[in-house]
Design a protein around this motif. Structure first.
Motif, short mmCIF file in Angstrom:
data_model
loop_
_atom_site.label_atom_id
_atom_site.label_comp_id
_atom_site.label_asym_id
_atom_site.label_seq_id
_atom_site.Cartn_x
_atom_site.Cartn_y
_atom_site.Cartn_z
N THR A 1 0.85 -1.19 0.00
CA THR A 1 0.00 0.00 0.00
C THR A 1 0.88 1.24 0.00
O THR A 1 1.84 1.35 0.76
N GLU B 1 -7.04 -4.70 -6.14
CA GLU B 1 -7.40 -5.31 -4.85
C GLU B 1 -7.97 -6.71 -5.06
O GLU B 1 -9.08 -7.04 -4.65
N SER C 1 -2.46 -6.23 -5.96
CA SER C 1 -2.81 -6.21 -4.53
C SER C 1 -1.58 -5.96 -3.67
O SER C 1 -0.46 -6.31 -4.05
N THR D 1 -1.91 -7.30 -0.69
CA THR D 1 -2.03 -8.58 0.03
C THR D 1 -2.41 -9.64 -1.00
O THR D 1 -3.56 -10.06 -1.08
N GLN E 1 -15.48 -0.52 5.91
CA GLN E 1 -14.30 -0.92 5.17
C GLN E 1 -14.22 -0.31 3.78
O GLN E 1 -13.23 -0.52 3.06
N GLU F 1 -10.95 1.18 2.86
CA GLU F 1 -9.74 0.36 2.87
C GLU F 1 -9.08 0.24 1.51
O GLU F 1 -7.90 -0.11 1.42
N ALA F 2 -9.83 0.43 0.45
CA ALA F 2 -9.25 0.22 -0.88
C ALA F 2 -9.58 1.40 -1.77
O ALA F 2 -10.72 1.85 -1.83
N ASP G 1 -6.32 -9.43 5.53
CA ASP G 1 -6.26 -8.55 4.36
C ASP G 1 -6.92 -7.21 4.65
O ASP G 1 -6.40 -6.16 4.27
N SER G 2 -8.05 -7.23 5.35
CA SER G 2 -8.74 -5.98 5.69
C SER G 2 -7.93 -5.15 6.68
O SER G 2 -7.83 -3.92 6.56
N GLN H 1 -5.16 -3.53 4.80
CA GLN H 1 -5.67 -2.44 3.97
C GLN H 1 -5.94 -1.21 4.82
O GLN H 1 -5.66 -0.08 4.41
N GLY I 1 -2.91 0.55 5.58
CA GLY I 1 -2.44 1.35 4.44
C GLY I 1 -2.93 2.78 4.45
O GLY I 1 -2.47 3.61 3.68
#
Length: 721
Positions: free
Chosen positions: A244, A364, A395, A397, A507, A510-511, A528-529, A532, A535
């Protein structure tokens, strides 16, 4: 009598049926030539409406209310004139070009059945008058379909089912376009561009970062160079594993543009997990390449004819406005992309042939749906192996898909991605145990700037209301995209100017949301969350270290399914690894996650893999489409009224090209689950403003700070997400 395909009621013009068949045949052939199936495609297009030669249909097109099946006739001709393999392929496409690709069925199906077997038994109106205008010859050349089988070797079934779907896409898009051309006089909706100019524009943008100081910016430049080098590779699958903050959005686009130019590909498709962040990514591309070259497609205003060709005037106009992805750059969602690939409906499938020979970037990629991972990856393999596309998995992750892509080589774009972890590691993740909402509020009040990420809309709203400060924000999907975008811009401004800024979010942040907080609190979730969310902490390395506190909410909402499993596996990884952001921890997380889940939960692949002693091409398109739903609870749009909405609604009612107005309404809409929608509708909180379009009636339920209040009734147990 002159046989016509349709009549334009506005000007009285009639389209000769033979002209429509020829036009559609040529256009279907043109579309299918990209995967070298122009001959079969021509035959399918030529036969698709041959049933309109019946006297009954000609009476209907001139005003009779009699319902007439005109789609079965072409399949019957194919059964008589074509090789058996080709007749079944053609039958699927022709019978389905209005009602959707049918299931194959069985010998016991009768004429009332909607299966292909049943349809071929159906008595239909005499259409033999076609012989006065057309000559239908035998067609036995199986070489085009055979090429698909040869590439697929010992696993031809899914490949052949996908091939039918692609031919179907070519047919229905050609049919729609020729209809649109006759009804509206438009000859070309394509937007042509010079991708070499795109390359220059992107290079100019990237040059702005060329001399920025610091190790982070140096590594971003190295990542970009890796992408440019990899773009010279042959077409196939690629993996871009970048921490990230590594600049993967622009670097992956640089790969896509250069790879497209290297191989003469058609377009770039950028696939994002959340519709809530799609506008941010598309806006980045619009600013670089031009707004007219970027299509956003993520909401579903879908309209389909039934087999009897019934559609209201409103639906007809909206139908013709459906995008077919004939654009240089398409930004879409996982849901739109994959559900289209497994749909059997014409409105969703018409875009599929325009995915061929594209560069497809999956951002992602860890957000791929677990329940449908196997069929999703199988479809991606088909696009690469048989339809000339290249795919990039992006990604921070990165999951390991190798075990699901046996024999498929995936090229690493950045070879030393593990080394980047050290450079980009700017946070420490700390497990804090159980925290109440009051604990969280008190903790974040000690920070001038802080982010809290929780697992549900209800939790986010509750913490936000407890915080009760002007300098705080609540980000959930209950805000309209327009208000959410404005809020994120204001948050970025506050952060940049050093103002007090405390954000409570689900969330969705998060991306794809480039935002930088000195401290983050994250409710326990999948690894993964958590990563993120991390990040969004110390993203630019302004501090020596940022801190991410992972907590378990004291008031835990009852969980189930993937969210519960993610939390449980996340707990396990946090206990097993000191650093859950390490590549080893991420690999272990996905290994456990994939082992714990059914990766084809609705047996989608079984719909297309021949059973022992099954008939040739015995596929179940409708069953697969009905069961391929990436979101368990379908959602509906509710428009939030403001001064502009009434004007937009009036324009939609009377416009022949309502699509641009629908897009603007989407920016002012909120998505709710069906049961939430039903509650709001039954309580008279919303109303149907035009056919299929709903608006909030009780405006007290919406605020620009909190979004749409779906929790107004304490007795109603809404899903807490």
């Amino acid at each position: 009598m002159e046989y016509i395909a349709r009549k334009n009621e506005e000007n009285g013009k009639e389209q000769p049926l033979k002209d429509h068949l020829k036009n559609v045949a040529e256009l279907t052939s043109q579309f299918a030539s990209i995967f070298k199936s122009d001959n079969l495609a021509y035959q399918i297009g030529y036969l698709h409406d041959i049933g309109k030669y019946s006297d009954a249909f000609q009476k209907r097109i001139r005003g009779s209310l009699l319902r007439v099946d005109h789609s079965t006739a072409g399949a019957k001709i194919a059964q008589e004139k074509f090789h058996q393999l080709l007749s079944i392929i053609s039958g699927y496409c022709i019978c389905g070009h209005h009602a959707g690709i049918p299931d194959f069925g069985c010998d016991a199906d009768n004429a009332e059945s909607s299966t292909l077997k049943g349809r071929l038994k159906k008595p239909i109106e005499d259409f033999s008058s076609f012989k006065k205008e057309l000559e239908i010859r035998e067609f036995k050349d199986v070489s085009e379909a055979g090429a698909i089988i040869r590439v697929s070797k010992n696993q031809p079934d899914f490949a052949l089912s996908f091939y039918v779907r692609m031919l179907f896409s070519c047919l229905v898009d050609a049919d729609y376009l020729d209809t649109e051309r006759f009804m509206r006089g438009e000859t070309n909706r394509s937007i042509h561009c010079d991708f070499s100019v795109f390359k220059q524009k992107l290079s100019k943008k990237m040059a702005q970062y060329q001399h920025l100081p610091g190790i982070i910016n140096q590594k971003r430049r190295e990542i970009l160079q890796c992408c440019l080098s990899a773009a010279e590779s042959k077409r196939g699958m690629f993996r871009l594993s970048v921490p990230t903050g590594g600049g993967k959005t622009l670097s992956s686009m640089a790969f896509a543009v250069n790879h497209l130019l290297k191989h003469g590909l058609k377009r770039i498709i950028y696939v994002i997990p959340y519709s809530s962040i799609i506008e941010q990514t598309s806006n980045v591309f619009k600013k670089i390449f031009g707004e007219e070259y970027v299509l956003e497609h993520h909401y579903n205003y879908q309209y389909d004819y039934d087999e009897n060709n019934n559609l209201s005037a409103m639906q007809e106009r909206l139908k013709l406005a459906t995008q077919n992805w004939d654009m240089p750059i398409v930004v879409t969602t996982n849901v739109q992309f994959f559900e289209s690939l497994f749909s059997n409906r014409s409105s969703r499938c018409r875009k599929l042939h325009n995915i061929c020979q594209s560069v497809i970037v999956f951002d992602e990629v860890q957000m791929f749906p677990y329940d449908f991972l196997q069929p999703c990856l199988k479809a991606i393999s088909e696009l690469v192996n048989n339809y000339g596309s290249s795919v990039v998995f992006c990604s921070a992750t990165q999951p390991n898909f190798d075990f699901l892509l046996a024999g498929q080589q995936i090229k690493e774009i950045v070879e030393n991605s593990h080394e980047l972890e050290v450079v980009f590691k700017r946070t420490e993740i700390i497990k804090t145990g159980v925290l109440s909402e009051e604990d969280i509020v008190q903790r974040i009040k000690t920070h001038n700037q802080a982010l809290v990420v929780v697992n549900s809309r209800k939790e986010a709203l509750s913490i936000f209301e407890n915080l009760a400060e002007k300098e705080s924000y609540c980000l959930t999907t209950l805000l309209t995209p327009l208000d959410r975008t404005k809020a994120i811009k204001k948050i970025k401004d506050d952060l940049r100017e050093g103002k007090t800024c405390r954000v409570i979010s689900t969330q969705l942040i998060e991306a794809g949301v480039d935002i930088d907080f000195p401290v983050v609190y994250r409710a326990v979730a999948g690894v993964d969350s958590i990563i993120q969310s991390a990040g969004r902490c110390n993203r630019e390395g302004k501090a020596d270290k940022g801190y991410v506190y992972v907590f378990r909410p004291q008031k835990e909402i009852k969980r189930k399914g993937h969210l519960l499993q993610g939390i449980q596996i996340g707990d396990m990884i946090m206990n097993e690894f000191d650093d859950i952001s390490s590549s080893e921890a991420i690999e272990a997380y996905f290994k456990y996650a994939y082992a714990a889940k059914n990766l084809d939960i609705n047996s989608i692949l079984n719909c297309f893999v021949k059973k022992k002693n099954a008939a040739l091409l015995d596929y179940e398109y409708k069953r697969a489409a009905d069961n391929f739903k990436l979101i368990d609870n379908d959602q509906k749009q509710i428009i939030i009224p403001d001064a502009d909405v009434a004007l937009l609604i009036e324009k939609i009612k009377y416009s022949k090209s309502p699509n641009k107005f629908l897009n603007r309404l989407q920016q002012k809409s909120v998505s709710v689950y069906f049961y939430e929608f039903d509650k709001l509708f039954n309580d008279k909180k919303i109303f149907e403003v035009i056919e299929g379009v709903f608006m909030l009636q009780d405006i007290s339920l919406y605020s620009k700070d909190k979004g749409l209040n779906i929790f107004y009734d304490d007795k109603n147990e809404f899903l807490c997400v």
